[in-house]
Every structure is written in C-alpha cells, then in structure tokens.
Enzyme design. Sequence first.
Site, PDB file in Angstrom:
ATOM      1  N   GLY A  21       0.851  -1.187   0.000  1.00 64.06           N
ATOM      2  CA  GLY A  21       0.000   0.000   0.000  1.00 64.06           C
ATOM      3  C   GLY A  21       0.883   1.231   0.000  1.00 64.06           C
ATOM      4  O   GLY A  21       1.833   1.320   0.789  1.00 64.06           O
ATOM      5  N   ALA A  44       1.323   2.889   3.492  1.00 65.73           N
ATOM      6  CA  ALA A  44       2.152   2.109   4.406  1.00 65.73           C
ATOM      7  C   ALA A  44       3.609   2.090   3.959  1.00 65.73           C
ATOM      8  O   ALA A  44       4.530   2.171   4.784  1.00 65.73           O
ATOM      9  CB  ALA A  44       1.603   0.690   4.520  1.00 65.73           C
ATOM     10  N   ASP A  86       7.552   5.401  -3.706  1.00 61.88           N
ATOM     11  CA  ASP A  86       7.101   5.692  -2.343  1.00 61.88           C
ATOM     12  C   ASP A  86       8.281   6.013  -1.441  1.00 61.88           C
ATOM     13  O   ASP A  86       8.218   6.934  -0.624  1.00 61.88           O
ATOM     14  CB  ASP A  86       6.325   4.493  -1.780  1.00 61.88           C
ATOM     15  CG  ASP A  86       5.079   4.181  -2.583  1.00 61.88           C
ATOM     16  OD1 ASP A  86       4.467   5.123  -3.124  1.00 61.88           O
ATOM     17  OD2 ASP A  86       4.714   2.993  -2.681  1.00 61.88           O
TER      18      ASP A  86
END
Length: 282
Positions: free
Chosen positions: A42, A45, A233
């Site tokens: 995710g 996360a 990310d």
Amino acid sequence: MNKKISITVIGSINLDIVARVRNFPQPGETVTNAVVNRFPGGKGANQAIAARRLGASVFMVGRVGDDPVAEEALHMLREEGVDLAYCKPLENHATGLALILVNEAGENQIVVAPGANAAFDAGHLEFPRTDACIAQLEVPIETILKAARAHNNFFCLNAAPVKPVPHELLEHVDLLVVNEIEARALGSELDSFHGLLASTFGAKGAVLSRNGEPIARARPPKVNVVDTTGAGDAFTAALTVALVSGMEPQAALEQACVVGALATTKMGAQSSPTLIEVQRLK
C-alpha cells in the site's frame, strides 16, 4: 537529518501478492514459471515505513478490513514502530490487496483491489498534528482534501495512482511528487502550481522545481535492480523527511534518489533502506 521530525501519513494499506516471472504474459497467454510471495504494501504504508527508517516519528492514518489479512498487512508497520493509533479496521470490508507481477528486469505490473482503503470516509478522519503530512491517491480524494485543509504544516502529495486532482487540493500542497505519466495527467494544473514540484524519471533521476524553474537535479546511483515496486514511495518519503528536517533542496533530492534506488535492490514494496544504509552509499 538535522533534527528529529514527526510525519503523518494518510493513505492506503494493502497486502501485496507478488509473482516473479521471467517475462510478462501477453494477452491470452498463461505463464507457469512464477514464484509467489506475500508482502505488506500500500502506498501509504510504504511511505510510512520509509520515513520511519530514515529516523522520523511516524503516524499511519488509514483503514484495513475486519479480516485475517489485516494483521498481515500491518505487520511491518508494527515491527518498525510506526504509531497505529489512527489506523482502524472497518466492519464488513476486506483489507486492500495488490496483485503484482515482477519480471526479470525488476519492472512491474500492478492491479489493486482497494477494499477498506476505498471506504476511508472523510467524515471519520482523525490525525495528529505533526511537522509534515504525506498523502497519495489510493484513498478517497475527499479524505485527502479534508486533511490538506486542516494540516497547517508541510503537506506532501504524491499524485499516484493517476486520477483527477481538484485544484483546491493542489493549493494546499507544499510538495507535489509526480512521475511522467502523472505529470501528463495533471496537464495544465501544473502550470498554476506554486509549491515545490518533484518530477521523477526512474533511472534517469529527478528534478525539483518551483514555478517552472528547476532548483535541483539528481540521478540515482547504479544498483542491482531486483524489484521497482515501492521505489517511488521511498523517494517521496525521503524527500519529505529531508526537506522538513532542514536539508537544502539539492542535498534533499540527492538523498531521495539514493533512497529510491536502494529500495529497488530487494523484493517487496516495503524494502526501503535505513539512514545508515543510505549514508554508506552516499
């Protein structure tokens, strides 16, 4: 980092089911040589863990389902010491799942079933006041917009995955992170954006600009790429942490490129490096 900072991450929590294959299948083709693993994932996360490994205090704000998958998806967050007080299960919802193919070159194809992430209602949003907030677009836009309106400190938006972004949301953003596809999707909205814009180009590096003028450029170090899932990310979290902790834009962008590169050297979306690992490579 020059000082200890606190980060709130508002976003998605998934379990990633990753199949490693030699080559991606063509439409209608069956590939039978896959090796399958399960990893927490995710975008939210992933970014929370990346920021935590770089020394920040991190609060994860998100939703999981009321199913056995939830604990598996939250496992790494707990292990890394991310605060989960604002991360709650939703009854009658499944935890988000991502189905990921990774080929021999480390490239990926991803299909996400958002589950509880898509049901993260703005009306139930609560989050702590911290030095910075990071958000993405794997939870409802209304929830992100509410957070942006309420958060008075540094706000970073990673405009991924591609979807329409309201102009009002961009007005609250201090740092916007986009890849080439996301930049094209935002189109003319970028012309009126006055915050910091980080444009990423994979192995070609990244550019940090303001009002259309570049203020920093950096390229990642050459590494042995295993899996590119989660590299963006890691980059987003690293750039936010570096800027908020007081680094100059050039040094911050260089460090973020190192973090993103190191995240590709291991399988799984939550394989971002620690600050010690980053300093060894710089």
